[in-house]
Design an enzyme around this catalytic site. Structure first.
Site, PDB file in Angstrom:
ATOM      1  N   GLU A 198       9.669  15.301  15.984  1.00  0.00           N
ATOM      2  CA  GLU A 198      10.131  15.093  14.618  1.00  0.00           C
ATOM      3  C   GLU A 198       9.466  16.116  13.704  1.00  0.00           C
ATOM      4  O   GLU A 198       8.241  16.237  13.680  1.00  0.00           O
ATOM      5  CB  GLU A 198       9.769  13.675  14.147  1.00  0.00           C
ATOM      6  CG  GLU A 198      10.278  13.404  12.748  1.00  0.00           C
ATOM      7  CD  GLU A 198       9.893  12.029  12.218  1.00  0.00           C
ATOM      8  OE1 GLU A 198       8.731  11.617  12.418  1.00  0.00           O
ATOM      9  OE2 GLU A 198      10.745  11.372  11.603  1.00  0.00           O
ATOM     10  N   GLU A 209       8.701   0.601  11.438  1.00  0.00           N
ATOM     11  CA  GLU A 209       9.825   1.528  11.263  1.00  0.00           C
ATOM     12  C   GLU A 209       9.242   2.918  11.368  1.00  0.00           C
ATOM     13  O   GLU A 209       8.537   3.367  10.466  1.00  0.00           O
ATOM     14  CB  GLU A 209      10.463   1.339   9.879  1.00  0.00           C
ATOM     15  CG  GLU A 209      11.001  -0.052   9.612  1.00  0.00           C
ATOM     16  CD  GLU A 209      12.239  -0.372  10.433  1.00  0.00           C
ATOM     17  OE1 GLU A 209      12.778   0.532  11.098  1.00  0.00           O
ATOM     18  OE2 GLU A 209      12.648  -1.542  10.416  1.00  0.00           O
ATOM     19  N   GLU A 232       2.299   7.766  15.180  1.00  0.00           N
ATOM     20  CA  GLU A 232       0.856   7.746  15.486  1.00  0.00           C
ATOM     21  C   GLU A 232       0.185   6.568  14.787  1.00  0.00           C
ATOM     22  O   GLU A 232      -0.557   5.795  15.402  1.00  0.00           O
ATOM     23  CB  GLU A 232       0.155   9.036  15.010  1.00  0.00           C
ATOM     24  CG  GLU A 232       0.685  10.330  15.590  1.00  0.00           C
ATOM     25  CD  GLU A 232       1.984  10.780  14.914  1.00  0.00           C
ATOM     26  OE1 GLU A 232       1.942  11.047  13.706  1.00  0.00           O
ATOM     27  OE2 GLU A 232       3.036  10.849  15.595  1.00  0.00           O
ATOM     28  N   LYS A 274       0.873  -1.187   0.000  1.00  0.00           N
ATOM     29  CA  LYS A 274       0.000   0.000   0.000  1.00  0.00           C
ATOM     30  C   LYS A 274       0.902   1.227   0.000  1.00  0.00           C
ATOM     31  O   LYS A 274       1.448   1.612   1.023  1.00  0.00           O
ATOM     32  CB  LYS A 274      -0.874  -0.019   1.259  1.00  0.00           C
ATOM     33  CG  LYS A 274      -2.237   0.622   1.114  1.00  0.00           C
ATOM     34  CD  LYS A 274      -2.242   2.112   0.897  1.00  0.00           C
ATOM     35  CE  LYS A 274      -1.941   2.927   2.136  1.00  0.00           C
ATOM     36  NZ  LYS A 274      -1.696   4.338   1.822  1.00  0.00           N
ATOM     37  N   CYS A 279      13.684   9.836   7.773  1.00  0.00           N
ATOM     38  CA  CYS A 279      13.447   9.375   9.138  1.00  0.00           C
ATOM     39  C   CYS A 279      14.704   9.508   9.982  1.00  0.00           C
ATOM     40  O   CYS A 279      14.640   9.793  11.172  1.00  0.00           O
ATOM     41  CB  CYS A 279      12.958   7.944   9.123  1.00  0.00           C
ATOM     42  SG  CYS A 279      14.022   6.873   8.146  1.00  0.00           S
ATOM     43  N   GLY A 335       6.362   4.495   8.716  1.00  0.00           N
ATOM     44  CA  GLY A 335       5.576   5.724   8.728  1.00  0.00           C
ATOM     45  C   GLY A 335       5.658   6.384  10.085  1.00  0.00           C
ATOM     46  O   GLY A 335       6.627   6.204  10.833  1.00  0.00           O
ATOM     47  N   SER A 336       4.618   7.110  10.398  1.00  0.00           N
ATOM     48  CA  SER A 336       4.651   7.921  11.612  1.00  0.00           C
ATOM     49  C   SER A 336       4.347   7.087  12.864  1.00  0.00           C
ATOM     50  O   SER A 336       3.644   6.080  12.782  1.00  0.00           O
ATOM     51  CB  SER A 336       3.610   9.031  11.491  1.00  0.00           C
ATOM     52  OG  SER A 336       2.339   8.433  11.349  1.00  0.00           O
ATOM     53  N   GLY A 385       1.751   4.029  13.460  1.00  0.00           N
ATOM     54  CA  GLY A 385       2.416   2.808  13.921  1.00  0.00           C
ATOM     55  C   GLY A 385       1.763   2.267  15.189  1.00  0.00           C
ATOM     56  O   GLY A 385       1.579   1.054  15.352  1.00  0.00           O
TER      57      GLY A 385
HETATM   58  P1  NAD Z   1       2.121   8.134   7.774  1.00  0.00           P
HETATM   59  O1  NAD Z   1       2.170   7.321   9.020  1.00  0.00           O
HETATM   60  O2  NAD Z   1       1.191   9.261   7.719  1.00  0.00           O
HETATM   61  O3  NAD Z   1       1.780   7.209   6.540  1.00  0.00           O
HETATM   62  C1  NAD Z   1       2.539   6.058   6.255  1.00  0.00           C
HETATM   63  C2  NAD Z   1       1.685   5.073   5.504  1.00  0.00           C
HETATM   64  O4  NAD Z   1       0.662   4.614   6.357  1.00  0.00           O
HETATM   65  C3  NAD Z   1       0.971   5.653   4.295  1.00  0.00           C
HETATM   66  O5  NAD Z   1       0.947   4.704   3.270  1.00  0.00           O
HETATM   67  C4  NAD Z   1      -0.423   5.911   4.815  1.00  0.00           C
HETATM   68  O6  NAD Z   1      -1.392   5.900   3.816  1.00  0.00           O
HETATM   69  C5  NAD Z   1      -0.602   4.747   5.743  1.00  0.00           C
HETATM   70  N1  NAD Z   1      -1.629   4.933   6.759  1.00  0.00           N
HETATM   71  C6  NAD Z   1      -2.092   6.097   7.289  1.00  0.00           C
HETATM   72  N2  NAD Z   1      -3.053   5.840   8.206  1.00  0.00           N
HETATM   73  C7  NAD Z   1      -3.183   4.496   8.257  1.00  0.00           C
HETATM   74  C8  NAD Z   1      -3.994   3.622   9.023  1.00  0.00           C
HETATM   75  N3  NAD Z   1      -4.859   4.078   9.924  1.00  0.00           N
HETATM   76  N4  NAD Z   1      -3.845   2.300   8.851  1.00  0.00           N
HETATM   77  C9  NAD Z   1      -2.946   1.821   7.964  1.00  0.00           C
HETATM   78  N5  NAD Z   1      -2.175   2.599   7.208  1.00  0.00           N
HETATM   79  C10 NAD Z   1      -2.272   3.924   7.358  1.00  0.00           C
HETATM   80  O7  NAD Z   1       3.601   8.587   7.499  1.00  0.00           O
HETATM   81  P2  NAD Z   1       4.157   9.475   6.327  1.00  0.00           P
HETATM   82  O8  NAD Z   1       3.738  10.881   6.572  1.00  0.00           O
HETATM   83  O9  NAD Z   1       3.840   8.864   5.013  1.00  0.00           O
HETATM   84  O10 NAD Z   1       5.720   9.307   6.510  1.00  0.00           O
HETATM   85  C11 NAD Z   1       6.449  10.075   7.390  1.00  0.00           C
HETATM   86  C12 NAD Z   1       6.781   9.289   8.630  1.00  0.00           C
HETATM   87  O11 NAD Z   1       7.414   8.059   8.271  1.00  0.00           O
HETATM   88  C13 NAD Z   1       7.765  10.013   9.496  1.00  0.00           C
HETATM   89  O12 NAD Z   1       7.413   9.870  10.832  1.00  0.00           O
HETATM   90  C14 NAD Z   1       9.071   9.295   9.215  1.00  0.00           C
HETATM   91  O13 NAD Z   1      10.029   9.399  10.244  1.00  0.00           O
HETATM   92  C15 NAD Z   1       8.606   7.905   9.038  1.00  0.00           C
HETATM   93  N6  NAD Z   1       9.599   7.137   8.289  1.00  0.00           N
HETATM   94  C16 NAD Z   1      10.303   6.181   8.975  1.00  0.00           C
HETATM   95  C17 NAD Z   1      11.289   5.457   8.328  1.00  0.00           C
HETATM   96  C18 NAD Z   1      12.074   4.401   9.036  1.00  0.00           C
HETATM   97  O14 NAD Z   1      12.726   3.629   8.356  1.00  0.00           O
HETATM   98  N7  NAD Z   1      12.066   4.318  10.343  1.00  0.00           N
HETATM   99  C19 NAD Z   1      11.548   5.701   6.983  1.00  0.00           C
HETATM  100  C20 NAD Z   1      10.810   6.693   6.315  1.00  0.00           C
HETATM  101  C21 NAD Z   1       9.839   7.403   7.003  1.00  0.00           C
END
Ligand code: NAD
Length: 934
Positions: free
Chosen positions: A838, A707, A688, A632, A741, A685-686, A690
């Protein structure tokens, strides 16, 4: 389209999907919702009149008044079963046969072209006693199962039948060799195919072909080829079937029936719905001898074909065709079209040839390397829809425009078509000059872009079970550099997610789950090869979609993605367990060993900042270990992953092993996480999101890797090489606009170097070139979205409010797009918001420290723990600090030294689990222990 008609059309599409299913493909991602038609025009529910230059079914025009009158009169009078005697069917048969050479004196009426072709093949089998069939390659002979195994042109699962040989049609336009050489080679191939049918015991029952080679892309065989082919087939005792569903009724201009173009005498001619102007009517025309022979041995009822109403429609079509002299008009218009289009083509390197004849013609596109220009053809078809003209594309590479209007097309219509086509080709050139269109491989089954949507040359549908398809809704993908609409991408809904997961489950339970490691390795290497082949395109898509300078994905994301697939290809056949000695079982010795088995269906949820690379981090280990995956992508940046899905398809990855479903997080993402058939969630992702995912995973005991975010320190010790440190810190702050990240956003500097480092960092920030992601001078592009820009700016305001000293940036450059200045704050308090949260943007917080203990204390006083960098020349201090900093990765004298061989992940709020390296294998397998009591 007005908003309300868009929603009405979408509602209808959703209803259609609910009752008809996705298996009946539609044109355009946002299918055209038509409500009425007349002559050569179709009216959409948006009120727009579209010029129909594609649909040959209404042969004498949409809702032709003569046809409508004939049908209504007959329908008002009589419509009966064909087993009563009635006049219209006899009268129609007489009229139809009068258009054929006298030896073709019998007609058997059917409802469709498919039915006609099936019947013709049965007649041939009956007559010859053989079963073998010769067809031309990439033929389209109808949708029945029996016919599906005769064609390589349909995306069907049935392989070519054992009794079928497909002939590649020679084409003198594309083949530069002398015509006689091409002819001899092609006839030799046909003779060999006949010999092979005989050797296999099938014999030759028939040759089935479309005389205009429409589906093959309007190819032009050498003179004498068709005649030679017919002679060979007749010599082998087979019959010749001319499939005239597309080529008949005067369309070629030169002759009424397509086979007459070649001067041959087919034994059977099959026809389809153009006979009835789109109403169910088809037929087989043949000889008395053949039909009687067949009829005496077979009980073959036609259904209701040739009922009085269809026959009335057929008669009206023939009358209209004759009285309006449509054939000679097609010849004249066709000549004119050819002249104009030849001129148009001569000026455009993207067009190789004008093909076809009469009112059936096409433009063949090539790409810059002379390969099939499928992306160009697809773009033009979509763009012409936007311009109100309906055309299509054909050929095995889908690189030939198919222009096949109803026969009542007039000069003024042709002029309009040519004008719009010229404008479209002009715009195509401009789009390409801006780097917005890829060149290369064939388009997917269900094309992506919707009406009124710019096409940037990547599939924008859902990739499920090895095929592309559309859905009920789309979301907009914007260009961060100027806020314009890049394209619209299909948004998966809950039922699409269900389809994707089920397809992944089937694939896991099928061959893939049992595939040998070496086979999985080969697949991963193929994907890596294709990523390397398309490196430029993938880097461009990332730059376009995310706003980053194109050189950065070219240097990092794309090669890293390829390297990740190669790294895990290496592991795929080396996933071993261990033999473990124990003290036995109730006094009996045992032999215990472990094996690592795939987990099952993995849901991979990807963020927008480095989508291609992170998708590779999840896909490669999951596939290497034998799992299947549903990916996704993030709604802000799905494009490079869609391009990756195209490569997965091209690499021949079995259907269902990889599914890609763009969609909204709270809808598609949440549905995927909840799905009971998902065994593991790999999320980046974020924190929250996660956290929410972790909760769902805990409830259902799904395996999970998270992650998450970071607030990584960069520690500059007193003995550091300041120049190298400042360079590395600037990279850690501004690379990818700070949307990383592992961005090193907390710069902890020993007080002895503090002023020097602050000043140098301010200089480094001011030295960044912010701007157009495609300008080679640019070092920092735009933030991904307006929303994100607002968020980052709010942190800048907050830092100012909280008393931090702004030493660089802090605002926005002029102009459109989501740009922000590279920003550095000094004298940031340890507990300030920008020292804790962050930001995910190019904003650094510099904090002084007095000794190593304090440095460690500050470094660790964060809820995050993803990465840390230490700048020092003292090796033992480096080791000590590396040990004491709480983070998943520590780099000494460098920033972000990532590699597919090295485990990646964080501690604390930065996540749970590791990916990459051997840890990636562990994270994608379950360990099983087997004990044998000896
Ligand atoms: P996000 O959490 O908003 O979205 C990430 C993904 O999750 C997207 O595909 C989104 O559509 C999906 N998503 C959103 N709500 C969801 C839900 N309720 N259930 C399932 N999936 C859902 O994050 P973002 O804004 O796309 O990315 C930025 C964040 O990602 C930052 O916090 C960054 O630090 C982190 N990040 C971490 C790493 C790592 O390797 N640790 C790498 C890159 C980015």
């Amino acid at each position: 389209m007005s908003t309300s008609s868009v929603w009405e059309a979408r509602a209808l599409r959703a209803r259609r999907a609910a009752v008809i299913g996705p298996y009946s493909p539609m044109f355009y991602d946002e299918p055209l919702h038509v409500v009425s038609g007349h002559d050569v025009w179709l009216t959409g529910s948006d009120g727009v009149e579209y010029l129909d230059a594609y649909n040959n079914v209404p042969h004498v025009g949409h809702c032709n008044p003569e046809v409508v009158r004939a049908i209504s009169e007959q329908a008002a009078k009589l419509n009966v079963h064909t087993r009563y005697l009635h006049e219209p069917v006899v009268e129609y048969a007489e009229m139809l046969l009068a258009t054929f050479a006298p030896y073709l004196d019998k007609v058997f009426l059917t409802n469709s072209g498919s039915e006609a072709n099936e019947l013709a093949l049965r007649i041939a089998r009956q007559h010859t006693g053989a079963t073998g069939v010769l067809v031309t390659d990439f033929s389209y002979h109808g949708n029945t199962t029996a016919l599906a195994e005769l064609t390589t042109g349909l995306p069907v699962k049935e392989p070519l039948g054992q009794h079928v040989r497909a002939l590649r049609i020679p084409d003198v336009v594309a083949d530069s060799r002398p015509e006689h050489v091409v002819l001899a080679e092609a006839l030799e191939a046909a003779a060999a195919a006949i010999a092979s049918l005989r050797a296999a015991g099938h014999g030759v029952s028939a040759l089935l072909f479309d005389p205009l080679f429409s589906t093959e892309g309007l190819l032009q065989p050498p003179a004498g080829y068709v005649e030679g082919l017919v002679a060979l087939v007749h010599g082998a005792g087979g019959l010749v079937i001319a499939d005239e569903v597309q080529s008949g009724l005067g369309r070629s201009g030169s002759h009424f029936w397509g086979h007459e173009v070649h001067g041959i005498r087919p034994d059977l001619v099959t026809m389809g719905k153009p006979l009835g102007n789109g109403h169910p009517l088809g037929g087989v025309v043949t000889t008395t001898a053949l039909l009687e022979e067949f009829g005496s041995a077979n009980l073959y009822f036609n259904t209701f074909a040739g009922n009085p109403v269809s026959a009335a429609a057929g008669m009206a079509v023939l009358r209209e065709t004759a009285s309006r002299e449509l054939q000679s008009r097609a010849a004249e218009l066709g000549r004119h079209a050819r002249e104009v289009l030849d001129k148009l083509a001569a000026e455009r390197p993207s067009v190789r040839a004008v093909r076809g004849s009469g009112l059936f013609f096409g433009l063949e596109f090539v790409d810059d390397d002379g390969g099939a220009g499928a992306a160009r053809a697809k773009w033009v078809v979509e763009d012409m829809l936007r311009r109100g003209v309906l055309i299509s594309k054909i050929g095995p590479r889908e690189n030939v425009l198919k222009i096949r209007p109803p026969m009542v097309f007039e000069h003024e219509h042709l002029d309009l078509l040519v004008d719009r086509l010229t404008a479209s080709l002009d715009e195509l050139e401009q789009v390409e000059a801006r780097g917005g269109l890829r060149s290369g491989s064939a388009a997917p089954d269900v094309a992506g872009a919707s009406a009124g949507t710019p096409d940037i040359g990547v599939s924008t549908g859902l990739f499920i079970d090895g095929r592309w398809r559309s859905g009920s809704r789309t979301f907009d993908v914007l260009n961060p550099a100027d806020g314009s609409l890049l394209t619209r991408v299909t948004a998966a809904d809950e039922s699409d997610v269900d389809d994707a997961v089920r397809s992944a489950r089937r694939a896991f339970d099928g061959e893939w789950g049992q595939a040998a490691g070496t086979a999985r390795a080969a697949v991963l290497h193929r994907i890596a090869d294709l990523i390397e082949r398309d490196a430029d395109r993938l880097a461009r898509l990332e730059a376009l979609d995310i706003g980053k300078p194109v050189g950065q994905p070219a240097m990092l994301d794309v090669p890293n993605a390829a390297a990740t697939f190669r790294h895990f290809a290496g592991w795929a056949d080396k996933i071993t367990g261990s033999a473990i000695p124990t003290d036995g079982y109730f006094g009996r010795p045992t032999h215990s060993y472990t094996v690592r088995e795939p987990i099952g269906v993995v849901a991979a949820i990807i963020p927008w900042n480095t989508p291609l690379m992170i998708a590779a981090w999840k896909l490669a280990p999951a596939l290497a270990t034998g799992n299947t995956v549903v990916v996704k992508p993030a709604e802000d940046a799905p494009l490079s992953i869609l391009a990756l899905a195209e490569l997965v398809q091209e690499a021949g990855v079995p259907a269902g092993v990889v599914n890609v479903i763009p969609g909204l997080g709270e809808e598609a993402g949440a549905a995927l996480v909840r799905h009971p058939e998902v065994d593991k969630i790999s999320f980046t992702g974020s924190p929250e999101v996660g956290r929410q995912i972790g909760r769902v995973a805990a409830e259902s005991f799904k395996r999970v890797t998270l992650e998450l975010g970071g607030k990584s320190p960069q520690i500059v010790l007193a003995d550091a090489d300041v120049e190298a440190a400042v360079q590395g810190i600037a990279l850690g702050l501004f690379f990818n606009q700070g949307e990383v990240c592992a961005a090193g956003t907390r710069v902890l500097v020993h007080r002895s170097l503090y002023d020097q480092v602050v000043e140098a960092l301010a200089g480094a920030a001011n030295g960044q070139v912010v701007g157009d992601p495609f300008d080679p001078q640019t070092t920092m592009g735009a933030l991904v979205s307006q929303e994100h820009l607002d968020r980052v700016l709010s942190y800048v305001d907050r830092a100012k409010d909280e008393g931090a000293r702004l030493v660089a940036g802090g605002g926005r450059p002029r102009g459109e797009g989501y740009f922000i200045q590279p920003t550095v704050f000094a004298d940031v308090a340890r507990d300030a918001t920008i020292a804790r949260e962050e930001i995910f943007g190019p904003v650094g917080a510099v904090i002084p420290f007095d000794d190593v203990e304090e440095a460690i204390e500050i470094a660790n006083e964060t809820e995050y723990g993803l990465a840390a960098t230490i700048w020092t020349r003292d090796v033992s201090l480096a080791h000590t600090l590396a040990h004491e900093v709480r983070a998943g990765a520590v780099w000494v004298n460098g920033w972000a030294a990532i590699n597919p061989a090295l485990p990646w992940g964080g501690v604390k709020t930065s996540g749970v689990g590791r990916e990459l390296g051997w840890s990636g294998i562990l994270a994608n397998t379950e360990e099983k222990v087997v004990t044998i009591v000896l």
